[in-house]
Design an enzyme around this catalytic site. Structure first.
Site, PDB file in Angstrom:
ATOM      1  N   LEU A  27     -23.339 -21.330   7.066  1.00  0.00           N
ATOM      2  CA  LEU A  27     -22.540 -20.503   8.272  1.00  0.00           C
ATOM      3  C   LEU A  27     -21.959 -19.462   7.442  1.00  0.00           C
ATOM      4  CD1 LEU A  27     -21.020 -23.419  10.421  1.00  0.00           C
ATOM      5  CD2 LEU A  27     -23.068 -21.888  10.926  1.00  0.00           C
ATOM      6  N   ASP A  28     -21.947 -18.185   8.246  1.00  0.00           N
ATOM      7  CA  ASP A  28     -21.014 -17.224   7.573  1.00  0.00           C
ATOM      8  C   ASP A  28     -19.610 -17.616   7.145  1.00  0.00           C
ATOM      9  OD1 ASP A  28     -23.088 -15.739   7.800  1.00  0.00           O
ATOM     10  OD2 ASP A  28     -22.543 -14.816   9.675  1.00  0.00           O
ATOM     11  N   LYS A  29     -18.678 -16.694   6.424  1.00  0.00           N
ATOM     12  CA  LYS A  29     -17.515 -17.092   6.133  1.00  0.00           C
ATOM     13  C   LYS A  29     -16.646 -17.365   7.215  1.00  0.00           C
ATOM     14  CE  LYS A  29     -13.774 -14.942   3.414  1.00  0.00           C
ATOM     15  NZ  LYS A  29     -13.338 -13.763   2.542  1.00  0.00           N
ATOM     16  N   THR A  59     -17.284 -17.779  10.586  1.00  0.00           N
ATOM     17  CA  THR A  59     -17.750 -18.725  11.654  1.00  0.00           C
ATOM     18  C   THR A  59     -17.298 -20.070  11.226  1.00  0.00           C
ATOM     19  OG1 THR A  59     -19.776 -17.257  11.605  1.00  0.00           O
ATOM     20  CG2 THR A  59     -19.753 -19.676  12.748  1.00  0.00           C
TER      21      THR A  59
END
Length: 377
Positions: free
Chosen positions: A152-154, A156
């Site tokens: 997951l993105d930082k 998110t």
């Protein structure tokens, strides 16, 4: 009569006692002066260091806001900075408190905001760094490190799947790659998508954006464009990747919406690009994709800022409101049925919903009552 003897600092001194004081002072004076000078220098250095630290603290110290939303924003900023400075054991312990599911094959955690999954420039601590520690906390000191199944993105938050061994991790990764995993995200958008439900099927490509500061972004690479009211096919970019997102508005006001997103494909920043550039409804707190040519804090309407209790100058502190709310993993290994993983919203997300006048679906209200109560404090 023999003269008395005194032993001073390992030296035998002969005399009648009258010259002892002067002789002792002559012998000891250089040593005393050196020690005093050393103590003075050390004390001076320590005092200067303490004063420098005090000045740094005063410089970094910001006045505590009386506005509850601004306090919450300041807490998020402080928390994300602290995440990069905590000891790996402390971070691993925090992740154990957010475990959503655990069995012989998988461990599913609630990924916190602002914590990167992998290392990189400027990253001091990430999830992959603490997987060996997390495994030992869960299975003892002889446990092998856990393995990442996806990322997951930082910025998110939400459901994240880990596996106990490499083979299981590869099997789960294959399920993601072949689009057999159902993924549902929740996002708060600036403006309301029209129509309220649909599918965005527009390829995505990475390009360099021209502006005051050159940077690279993912952007749309449509296969068609409108020319004098007619649909005209555009030459396909060889670097473009197929990207498909299903979306549905769950709740809306005149200026914002709670949207459920189901990415069919898994392209980098797909949801953010499709919402911002495809539907013209960027995610709240998306400071990268709210404007193509600029890297600047997201600009919000006066009405939205008023609801959030913020000024535009503080908008850069608004976190990305994108949450991995649900994952459905098909049967795997000894498990004979699908695994439905649901993760409640983070506190700042619930607080923003309440401020903006957005409602959650009925089935999720009970699960988030506690978070909503905390967010109101």
């Amino acid at each position: 009569m023999a003269a008395p003897r005194w032993r001073v600092s390992g030296l035998w001194i002969w005399g009648n006692g009258q010259g002892l004081g002067s002789l002792f002072s002559l012998v000891s004076k250089p040593f005393c002066s050196v020690a005093a000078a050393s103590t003075s220098v050390n004390a001076q250095r320590l005092a200067e260091r303490l004063r420098a630290q005090k000045r740094e603290q005063d410089t970094n110290k910001k006045p505590v806001s009386t506005n509850p939303v601004q306090r919450r924003v300041q807490e998020i900023v402080r928390f994300t900075r602290q995440l990069q400075r905590v000891h790996p054991n402390v971070l691993a312990k925090a992740l154990t408190r957010g475990i959503l599911h655990q069995d012989n094959n998988l461990v599913v955690i609630n990924k916190p905001y602002g914590l990167p999954v992998h290392g990189g420039p400027g990253v001091q601590l990430c999830i992959s760094d603490v997987l060996p520690i997390l495994a030992k906390m869960l299975h003892g000191h002889k446990a092998e490190p856990l393995h990442l199944c996806h990322r997951l993105d930082k910025e998110t938050t939400g459901v994240m799947v880990l596996a106990w061994d490499k083979d299981m991790a590869h099997q789960v990764q294959e399920l993601f790659r072949t689009r057999q995993v159902v993924k549902k995200y929740w996002a708060i958008t600036v403006r309301v998508p029209m129509p309220s439900a649909g599918v965005v099927d527009i390829p995505i490509v990475e390009k360099e954006a021209q502006g005051q500061q050159q940077h690279r972004k993912m952007t749309l690479s449509p296969s068609y464009r409108m020319d004098n009211g007619k649909m005209v096919k555009v030459r396909h970019s060889r670097n473009a990747q197929v990207a498909v997102t299903r979306y549905q508005v769950l709740s809306s006001t005149l200026s914002s919406a709670l949207v459920e997103l189901q990415p069919i494909t898994g392209i980098k920043h797909q949801l953010r690009v499709h919402l911002s550039f495809g539907l013209d409804c960027p995610i709240l707190g998306d400071h990268k994709y709210s404007d193509w040519n600029r890297l600047a804090p997201q600009k919000l309407s006066v009405g939205t800022l008023k609801k959030l209790g913020l000024e535009q100058s503080k908008a850069r502190y608004i976190p990305l409101h994108l949450h991995a709310q649900q994952l459905i993993l098909p049967a795997l290994g000894s498990r004979k049925e699908d695994l439905n993983l649901v993760c409640k919203l983070p506190r700042f997300f619930v607080c923003s919903l309440r401020r903006l006048g957005l409602e959650m679906p009925n089935q999720d209200k009970n699960e988030n009552n506690e978070a909503e109560h905390l967010g109101a404090q």
